[in-house]
Motif scaffolding. Structure first.
Motif, PDB file in Angstrom:
ATOM      1  N   SER A   1       0.823  -1.208   0.000  1.00 48.15           N
ATOM      2  CA  SER A   1       0.000   0.000   0.000  1.00 48.15           C
ATOM      3  C   SER A   1       0.853   1.251   0.000  1.00 48.15           C
ATOM      4  O   SER A   1       0.491   2.269  -0.600  1.00 48.15           O
ATOM      5  N   TYR A   2       2.021   1.160   0.674  1.00 48.82           N
ATOM      6  CA  TYR A   2       2.802   2.371   0.909  1.00 48.82           C
ATOM      7  C   TYR A   2       4.104   2.345   0.116  1.00 48.82           C
ATOM      8  O   TYR A   2       4.159   1.785  -0.969  1.00 48.82           O
ATOM      9  N   HIS A   3       5.157   2.936   0.629  1.00 45.56           N
ATOM     10  CA  HIS A   3       6.380   3.122  -0.134  1.00 45.56           C
ATOM     11  C   HIS A   3       7.577   2.522   0.603  1.00 45.56           C
ATOM     12  O   HIS A   3       7.544   2.317   1.814  1.00 45.56           O
ATOM     13  N   ARG A   4       8.627   2.246  -0.142  1.00 41.14           N
ATOM     14  CA  ARG A   4       9.863   1.767   0.463  1.00 41.14           C
ATOM     15  C   ARG A   4      10.509   2.910   1.225  1.00 41.14           C
ATOM     16  O   ARG A   4      10.270   4.080   0.943  1.00 41.14           O
ATOM     17  N   ALA A   5      11.325   2.572   2.201  1.00 41.37           N
ATOM     18  CA  ALA A   5      11.914   3.517   3.153  1.00 41.37           C
ATOM     19  C   ALA A   5      10.905   3.887   4.219  1.00 41.37           C
ATOM     20  O   ALA A   5      11.223   4.611   5.163  1.00 41.37           O
TER      21      ALA A   5
ATOM     22  N   ASP B   1      -4.231  -1.764   4.033  1.00 39.23           N
ATOM     23  CA  ASP B   1      -5.611  -1.597   3.573  1.00 39.23           C
ATOM     24  C   ASP B   1      -5.751  -1.198   2.106  1.00 39.23           C
ATOM     25  O   ASP B   1      -6.606  -1.732   1.390  1.00 39.23           O
ATOM     26  N   ASN B   2      -4.977  -0.230   1.657  1.00 37.55           N
ATOM     27  CA  ASN B   2      -5.191   0.284   0.310  1.00 37.55           C
ATOM     28  C   ASN B   2      -4.925  -0.762  -0.768  1.00 37.55           C
ATOM     29  O   ASN B   2      -5.652  -0.846  -1.765  1.00 37.55           O
ATOM     30  N   ALA B   3      -3.883  -1.551  -0.586  1.00 37.12           N
ATOM     31  CA  ALA B   3      -3.593  -2.617  -1.546  1.00 37.12           C
ATOM     32  C   ALA B   3      -4.685  -3.680  -1.496  1.00 37.12           C
ATOM     33  O   ALA B   3      -5.107  -4.210  -2.538  1.00 37.12           O
ATOM     34  N   PHE B   4      -5.155  -3.995  -0.299  1.00 33.27           N
ATOM     35  CA  PHE B   4      -6.229  -4.977  -0.130  1.00 33.27           C
ATOM     36  C   PHE B   4      -7.501  -4.503  -0.839  1.00 33.27           C
ATOM     37  O   PHE B   4      -8.118  -5.250  -1.606  1.00 33.27           O
ATOM     38  N   GLN B   5      -7.905  -3.255  -0.591  1.00 29.40           N
ATOM     39  CA  GLN B   5      -9.113  -2.719  -1.219  1.00 29.40           C
ATOM     40  C   GLN B   5      -8.940  -2.621  -2.738  1.00 29.40           C
ATOM     41  O   GLN B   5      -9.885  -2.876  -3.502  1.00 29.40           O
ATOM     42  N   PHE B   6      -7.751  -2.258  -3.171  1.00 25.81           N
ATOM     43  CA  PHE B   6      -7.468  -2.175  -4.606  1.00 25.81           C
ATOM     44  C   PHE B   6      -7.667  -3.534  -5.276  1.00 25.81           C
ATOM     45  O   PHE B   6      -8.253  -3.639  -6.362  1.00 25.81           O
ATOM     46  N   LEU B   7      -7.180  -4.586  -4.637  1.00 29.19           N
ATOM     47  CA  LEU B   7      -7.309  -5.925  -5.202  1.00 29.19           C
ATOM     48  C   LEU B   7      -8.747  -6.417  -5.165  1.00 29.19           C
ATOM     49  O   LEU B   7      -9.198  -7.120  -6.079  1.00 29.19           O
TER      50      LEU B   7
ATOM     51  N   GLU C   1       5.777  -4.216  -5.913  1.00 29.12           N
ATOM     52  CA  GLU C   1       5.154  -2.981  -6.383  1.00 29.12           C
ATOM     53  C   GLU C   1       4.707  -2.155  -5.182  1.00 29.12           C
ATOM     54  O   GLU C   1       4.036  -2.667  -4.282  1.00 29.12           O
ATOM     55  N   ASP C   2       5.080  -0.874  -5.164  1.00 34.08           N
ATOM     56  CA  ASP C   2       4.688   0.034  -4.084  1.00 34.08           C
ATOM     57  C   ASP C   2       3.658   1.030  -4.609  1.00 34.08           C
ATOM     58  O   ASP C   2       3.946   1.815  -5.518  1.00 34.08           O
ATOM     59  N   MET C   3       2.465   1.005  -4.022  1.00 32.14           N
ATOM     60  CA  MET C   3       1.400   1.898  -4.484  1.00 32.14           C
ATOM     61  C   MET C   3       1.599   3.346  -4.018  1.00 32.14           C
ATOM     62  O   MET C   3       0.990   4.262  -4.569  1.00 32.14           O
ATOM     63  N   ASP C   4       2.438   3.529  -2.986  1.00 35.24           N
ATOM     64  CA  ASP C   4       2.768   4.877  -2.504  1.00 35.24           C
ATOM     65  C   ASP C   4       1.524   5.659  -2.093  1.00 35.24           C
ATOM     66  O   ASP C   4       1.450   6.884  -2.245  1.00 35.24           O
ATOM     67  N   SER C   5       0.541   4.965  -1.534  1.00 33.04           N
ATOM     68  CA  SER C   5      -0.741   5.614  -1.228  1.00 33.04           C
ATOM     69  C   SER C   5      -0.759   6.358   0.102  1.00 33.04           C
ATOM     70  O   SER C   5      -1.788   6.936   0.465  1.00 33.04           O
TER      71      SER C   5
END
Length: 247
Positions: free
Chosen positions: A69-73, A137-143, A100-104
């Motif tokens: 859902s988020y970003h690296r670092a 959450d964001n990656a889960f909802q996206f899928l 893959e990072d959605m950076d959300s």
């Protein structure tokens, strides 16, 4: 037919791990890195192992997509990815991992998610993954919204999902994973026990979907303490890191 495996902490429910709080200290982060991810990876292993032998012989390599859902670092995301790679990416296993990072955390508009859908459709049109591991959450909802269009027939193992309800998986038989909850009530009780003279409690959340859902729970719980303590919700997206130290 595949059965979804959802784990919860002993003492409640049937087979679902309930995790209280997020990234509260280094000890918590270490616990996730050493134990929490093992449950996620166990689910991924089971799904990978279900591939028929004849198919495995023709296609010896496995492909795993990690959708964050988020970003690296971002320490939380980094720990999850490190745990996955440490188990799956070994010399003994022929597994190719795509991350893959959605950076959300930083970009979360409706238009942005629509563009991500188009990008992934183009990027992975000729790829077939054996399993998808998604974090938060964001990656889960996206899928949930795009699984059939982007990754039809590919199993999904999720982690870090807040305020989970069984109804979320209605019509999604290939989803399984670990849910996460923030126990706001118990934290308020602990504060009042340790500091009985407390007059007000400030709760800082961001403006992401996770922050919004936390505020909704806080609003309901706060009603039970209105006669005891004032609970103030602060928008963390409008507060600098330096300002948080002054609160």
């Amino acid at each position: 037919m595949r059965k979804r495996l959802i784990y919860k902490e002993s003492g409640q429910g049937h087979g679902r791990i309930k995790i209280d709080g997020r990234k509260t200290n280094e000890r918590t982060v270490r616990w996730f890195g050493e134990n929490y991810l093992m449950i996620i990876l166990l689910g991924a292993y089971i799904l990978l192992a279900w591939t028929p032998l004849s198919y495995a012989q023709d296609n010896p390599g496995k492909k795993v997509l990690v959708l964050n859902s988020y970003h690296r670092a971002f320490e939380w995301t980094d720990r999850i990815v490190q745990g996955i790679i440490s188990v799956l990416e070994t010399e003994e296993q022929d597994i190719e991992i795509y991350v893959e990072d959605m950076d959300s955390k930083r970009f979360s508009s409706k238009a942005y998610f629509q563009e991500l859908q188009k990008i992934y459709a183009l990027k992975f049109s000729n790829l077939k993954f054996d399993v998808i591991i998604c974090s938060d959450d964001n990656a889960f909802q996206f899928l949930l919204r795009n699984h059939n269009d982007l990754f039809a027939d590919t199993p999904v193992v999720f982690c870090g999902v807040n305020h989970f309800e069984d109804s979320m998986l209605k019509g999604h038989k290939l989803f399984t994973g670990v849910v996460e909850t923030t126990d706001i009530r118990s934290n308020i009780e602990l504060i009042l026990k340790l500091h009985p003279e407390t007059k007000s409690i400030a709760v800082i959340t961001d403006n992401t979907p996770t922050g919004e859902s936390t505020r909704n729970v806080l609003e309901q719980v706060s009603k039970d303490y209105s006669a005891i303590v004032e609970i103030i919700s602060l928008d963390g997206s409008k507060i600098t890191r330096a300002e948080t130290h002054l609160l």
